[in-house]
Design a protein around this motif. Structure first.
Motif, PDB file in Angstrom:
ATOM      1  N   MET A 159       0.831  -1.176   0.000  1.00 43.06           N
ATOM      2  CA  MET A 159       0.000   0.000   0.000  1.00 43.06           C
ATOM      3  C   MET A 159       0.882   1.249   0.000  1.00 43.06           C
ATOM      4  SD  MET A 159      -3.182   0.307   2.528  1.00 43.06           S
ATOM      5  CE  MET A 159      -4.421   1.483   2.359  1.00 43.06           C
ATOM      6  N   TYR A 160       1.402   1.640   1.170  1.00 41.23           N
ATOM      7  CA  TYR A 160       2.313   2.772   1.270  1.00 41.23           C
ATOM      8  C   TYR A 160       3.638   2.273   1.821  1.00 41.23           C
ATOM      9  CZ  TYR A 160      -1.896   5.588   0.856  1.00 41.23           C
ATOM     10  OH  TYR A 160      -3.060   6.139   0.429  1.00 41.23           O
ATOM     11  N   ASN A 161       4.750   2.798   1.289  1.00 41.92           N
ATOM     12  CA  ASN A 161       6.074   2.434   1.767  1.00 41.92           C
ATOM     13  C   ASN A 161       6.672   3.610   2.513  1.00 41.92           C
ATOM     14  OD1 ASN A 161       6.738  -0.184   1.314  1.00 41.92           O
ATOM     15  ND2 ASN A 161       7.582   0.158  -0.735  1.00 41.92           N
ATOM     16  N   TYR A 162       6.877   3.460   3.797  1.00 41.20           N
ATOM     17  CA  TYR A 162       7.489   4.510   4.597  1.00 41.20           C
ATOM     18  C   TYR A 162       8.020   3.896   5.881  1.00 41.20           C
ATOM     19  CZ  TYR A 162       2.731   4.221   6.381  1.00 41.20           C
ATOM     20  OH  TYR A 162       1.532   3.755   6.834  1.00 41.20           O
ATOM     21  N   ARG A 163       8.882   4.657   6.509  1.00 40.27           N
ATOM     22  CA  ARG A 163       9.420   4.278   7.822  1.00 40.27           C
ATOM     23  C   ARG A 163       9.483   5.554   8.656  1.00 40.27           C
ATOM     24  NH1 ARG A 163      12.896   0.317  10.285  1.00 40.27           N
ATOM     25  NH2 ARG A 163      14.077   1.276  11.965  1.00 40.27           N
ATOM     26  N   ILE A 164       8.694   5.576   9.714  1.00 40.08           N
ATOM     27  CA  ILE A 164       8.656   6.724  10.612  1.00 40.08           C
ATOM     28  C   ILE A 164       9.109   6.249  11.983  1.00 40.08           C
ATOM     29  CG2 ILE A 164       7.220   8.501  11.663  1.00 40.08           C
ATOM     30  CD1 ILE A 164       5.296   8.136   9.267  1.00 40.08           C
ATOM     31  N   THR A 165      10.089   6.942  12.541  1.00 39.36           N
ATOM     32  CA  THR A 165      10.617   6.603  13.854  1.00 39.36           C
ATOM     33  C   THR A 165      10.394   7.778  14.789  1.00 39.36           C
ATOM     34  OG1 THR A 165      12.308   5.239  12.844  1.00 39.36           O
ATOM     35  CG2 THR A 165      12.661   5.862  15.122  1.00 39.36           C
ATOM     36  N   GLU A 166       9.920   7.469  15.988  1.00 38.31           N
ATOM     37  CA  GLU A 166       9.698   8.501  16.993  1.00 38.31           C
ATOM     38  C   GLU A 166      10.219   8.003  18.330  1.00 38.31           C
ATOM     39  OE1 GLU A 166       6.025  10.830  19.152  1.00 38.31           O
ATOM     40  OE2 GLU A 166       5.628   9.620  17.396  1.00 38.31           O
ATOM     41  N   GLN A 167      10.938   8.872  19.037  1.00 35.98           N
ATOM     42  CA  GLN A 167      11.459   8.511  20.338  1.00 35.98           C
ATOM     43  C   GLN A 167      10.780   9.355  21.408  1.00 35.98           C
ATOM     44  OE1 GLN A 167      15.475   7.712  20.299  1.00 35.98           O
ATOM     45  NE2 GLN A 167      15.597   7.135  22.426  1.00 35.98           N
ATOM     46  N   VAL A 168      10.297   8.691  22.452  1.00 35.04           N
ATOM     47  CA  VAL A 168       9.592   9.341  23.556  1.00 35.04           C
ATOM     48  C   VAL A 168      10.391   9.092  24.828  1.00 35.04           C
ATOM     49  CG1 VAL A 168       7.475   9.347  24.925  1.00 35.04           C
ATOM     50  CG2 VAL A 168       7.360   9.016  22.454  1.00 35.04           C
ATOM     51  N   VAL A 169      10.731  10.164  25.525  1.00 39.03           N
ATOM     52  CA  VAL A 169      11.480  10.067  26.777  1.00 39.03           C
ATOM     53  C   VAL A 169      10.497  10.234  27.926  1.00 39.03           C
ATOM     54  CG1 VAL A 169      13.321  11.061  28.179  1.00 39.03           C
ATOM     55  CG2 VAL A 169      13.532  11.020  25.684  1.00 39.03           C
ATOM     56  N   ARG A 170      10.457   9.260  28.815  1.00 38.77           N
ATOM     57  CA  ARG A 170       9.544   9.328  29.958  1.00 38.77           C
ATOM     58  C   ARG A 170      10.105  10.286  31.005  1.00 38.77           C
ATOM     59  NH1 ARG A 170       6.175   4.590  32.592  1.00 38.77           N
ATOM     60  NH2 ARG A 170       4.864   5.198  30.884  1.00 38.77           N
ATOM     61  N   LYS A 171       9.231  11.127  31.511  1.00 33.93           N
ATOM     62  CA  LYS A 171       9.604  12.095  32.532  1.00 33.93           C
ATOM     63  C   LYS A 171       9.970  11.358  33.821  1.00 33.93           C
ATOM     64  CE  LYS A 171       6.719  14.931  34.966  1.00 33.93           C
ATOM     65  NZ  LYS A 171       5.648  15.904  35.122  1.00 33.93           N
ATOM     66  N   PRO A 172      11.099  11.735  34.453  1.00 32.09           N
ATOM     67  CA  PRO A 172      11.469  11.048  35.698  1.00 32.09           C
ATOM     68  C   PRO A 172      10.475  11.347  36.818  1.00 32.09           C
ATOM     69  CG  PRO A 172      13.079  12.747  35.142  1.00 32.09           C
ATOM     70  CD  PRO A 172      12.076  12.711  34.049  1.00 32.09           C
ATOM     71  N   LYS A 173      10.376  10.421  37.739  1.00 34.30           N
ATOM     72  CA  LYS A 173       9.464  10.597  38.873  1.00 34.30           C
ATOM     73  C   LYS A 173       9.959  11.734  39.759  1.00 34.30           C
ATOM     74  CE  LYS A 173       7.593   6.182  38.545  1.00 34.30           C
ATOM     75  NZ  LYS A 173       6.378   5.779  38.349  1.00 34.30           N
ATOM     76  N   ALA A 174       9.093  12.240  40.615  1.00 33.97           N
ATOM     77  CA  ALA A 174       9.345  13.470  41.353  1.00 33.97           C
ATOM     78  C   ALA A 174      10.602  13.415  42.230  1.00 33.97           C
ATOM     79  CB  ALA A 174       8.125  13.808  42.202  1.00 33.97           C
ATOM     80  N   MET A 175      10.792  12.386  42.984  1.00 35.24           N
ATOM     81  CA  MET A 175      11.891  12.350  43.952  1.00 35.24           C
ATOM     82  C   MET A 175      13.038  11.427  43.534  1.00 35.24           C
ATOM     83  SD  MET A 175      10.988  14.396  46.378  1.00 35.24           S
ATOM     84  CE  MET A 175      11.821  13.968  47.870  1.00 35.24           C
ATOM     85  N   SER A 176      13.123  11.037  42.278  1.00 33.64           N
ATOM     86  CA  SER A 176      14.146  10.069  41.890  1.00 33.64           C
ATOM     87  C   SER A 176      15.555  10.640  41.973  1.00 33.64           C
ATOM     88  CB  SER A 176      13.867   9.536  40.485  1.00 33.64           C
ATOM     89  OG  SER A 176      14.000  10.561  39.531  1.00 33.64           O
ATOM     90  N   GLY A 177      15.750  11.914  41.651  1.00 35.28           N
ATOM     91  CA  GLY A 177      17.079  12.520  41.746  1.00 35.28           C
ATOM     92  C   GLY A 177      17.561  12.582  43.179  1.00 35.28           C
ATOM     93  N   LEU A 178      16.688  12.956  44.091  1.00 33.47           N
ATOM     94  CA  LEU A 178      17.040  13.019  45.510  1.00 33.47           C
ATOM     95  C   LEU A 178      17.355  11.623  46.049  1.00 33.47           C
ATOM     96  CD1 LEU A 178      17.225  14.845  48.030  1.00 33.47           C
ATOM     97  CD2 LEU A 178      14.837  14.280  48.451  1.00 33.47           C
ATOM     98  N   LEU A 179      16.588  10.634  45.624  1.00 32.03           N
ATOM     99  CA  LEU A 179      16.827   9.256  46.067  1.00 32.03           C
ATOM    100  C   LEU A 179      18.187   8.751  45.588  1.00 32.03           C
ATOM    101  CD1 LEU A 179      15.728   6.742  47.487  1.00 32.03           C
ATOM    102  CD2 LEU A 179      14.676   6.096  45.325  1.00 32.03           C
ATOM    103  N   GLN A 180      18.555   9.061  44.350  1.00 37.57           N
ATOM    104  CA  GLN A 180      19.845   8.630  43.829  1.00 37.57           C
ATOM    105  C   GLN A 180      20.991   9.296  44.588  1.00 37.57           C
ATOM    106  OE1 GLN A 180      19.475   9.450  39.624  1.00 37.57           O
ATOM    107  NE2 GLN A 180      19.091   7.294  39.186  1.00 37.57           N
ATOM    108  N   LYS A 181      20.861  10.580  44.890  1.00 39.10           N
ATOM    109  CA  LYS A 181      21.905  11.275  45.652  1.00 39.10           C
ATOM    110  C   LYS A 181      22.029  10.696  47.057  1.00 39.10           C
ATOM    111  CE  LYS A 181      21.488  15.514  43.063  1.00 39.10           C
ATOM    112  NZ  LYS A 181      20.946  16.867  43.016  1.00 39.10           N
TER     113      LYS A 181
END
Length: 169
Positions: free
Chosen positions: A1-23
């Motif tokens: 039918m149609y020949n195409y290739r579409i790629t999309e990348q979605v970055v999930r937003k980090p959870k609220a306290m994940s940076g503090l937990l890692q530190k």
């Protein structure tokens, strides 16, 4: 039918306290290792376990999704920690029932609060408040599933062109 290739990348937003937990994990790991060197070697094990926990948490908390629309096939891949990639779904779009914005009438019967049909749900969205997401109802392995996706305009237009009666914008 149609020949195409579409790629999309979605970055999930980090959870609220994940940076503090890692530190906090790094600080306590260094503290326990220093206590193990200066006072007793019994403190070393918790320090090394915290380092190991930090590694696994940092990998599992950073999620990205890649949607690849190639011809009549949609592939969804999950990328953990910007290193580890696995294919979550390979979907044939001819088995798609509908794709619509989350609050559209076409997917109303599949919503948890208003509908009566319960399906296995897979969420591949970014959790950004200003990004609209779409619900796709499709068959996979002889079972109907519900996907939540952040689709770009280009991908939506390609889907609409291929399936005008099943895609709602």
């Amino acid at each position: 039918m149609y020949n195409y290739r579409i790629t999309e990348q979605v970055v999930r937003k980090p959870k609220a306290m994940s940076g503090l937990l890692q530190k906090a994990m790094v600080i306590f790991a260094v503290l326990f290792i220093l206590l193990g060197i200066m006072i007793s070697q019994g403190f070393m094990l918790p320090g090394f376990l915290l380092v190991l926990l930090y590694f696994f948490y940092s990998v599992l908390s950073q999620k990205e999704y890649e949607y690849v629309l190639e011809g009549q096939t949609l592939t969804i891949e999950v990328i953990l920690g910007k290193r580890y990639r696995r294919t979550a779904h390979v979907l044939e779009l001819n088995t798609m029932e509908t794709t619509a914005p989350n609050r559209h009438d076409a997917v109303a019967k599949y919503r948890k609060d208003a509908g009566g049909i319960s399906l296995p749900k897979y969420d591949y969205t970014s959790y950004e408040k200003d990004t609209p997401y779409y619900t796709m109802i499709i068959m996979e392995n002889k079972q109907k599933i519900k996907l939540l996706l952040d689709l770009s305009d280009e991908m939506l237009q390609a889907l609409k062109k291929s399936y005008p009666d099943r895609v709602f914008l």
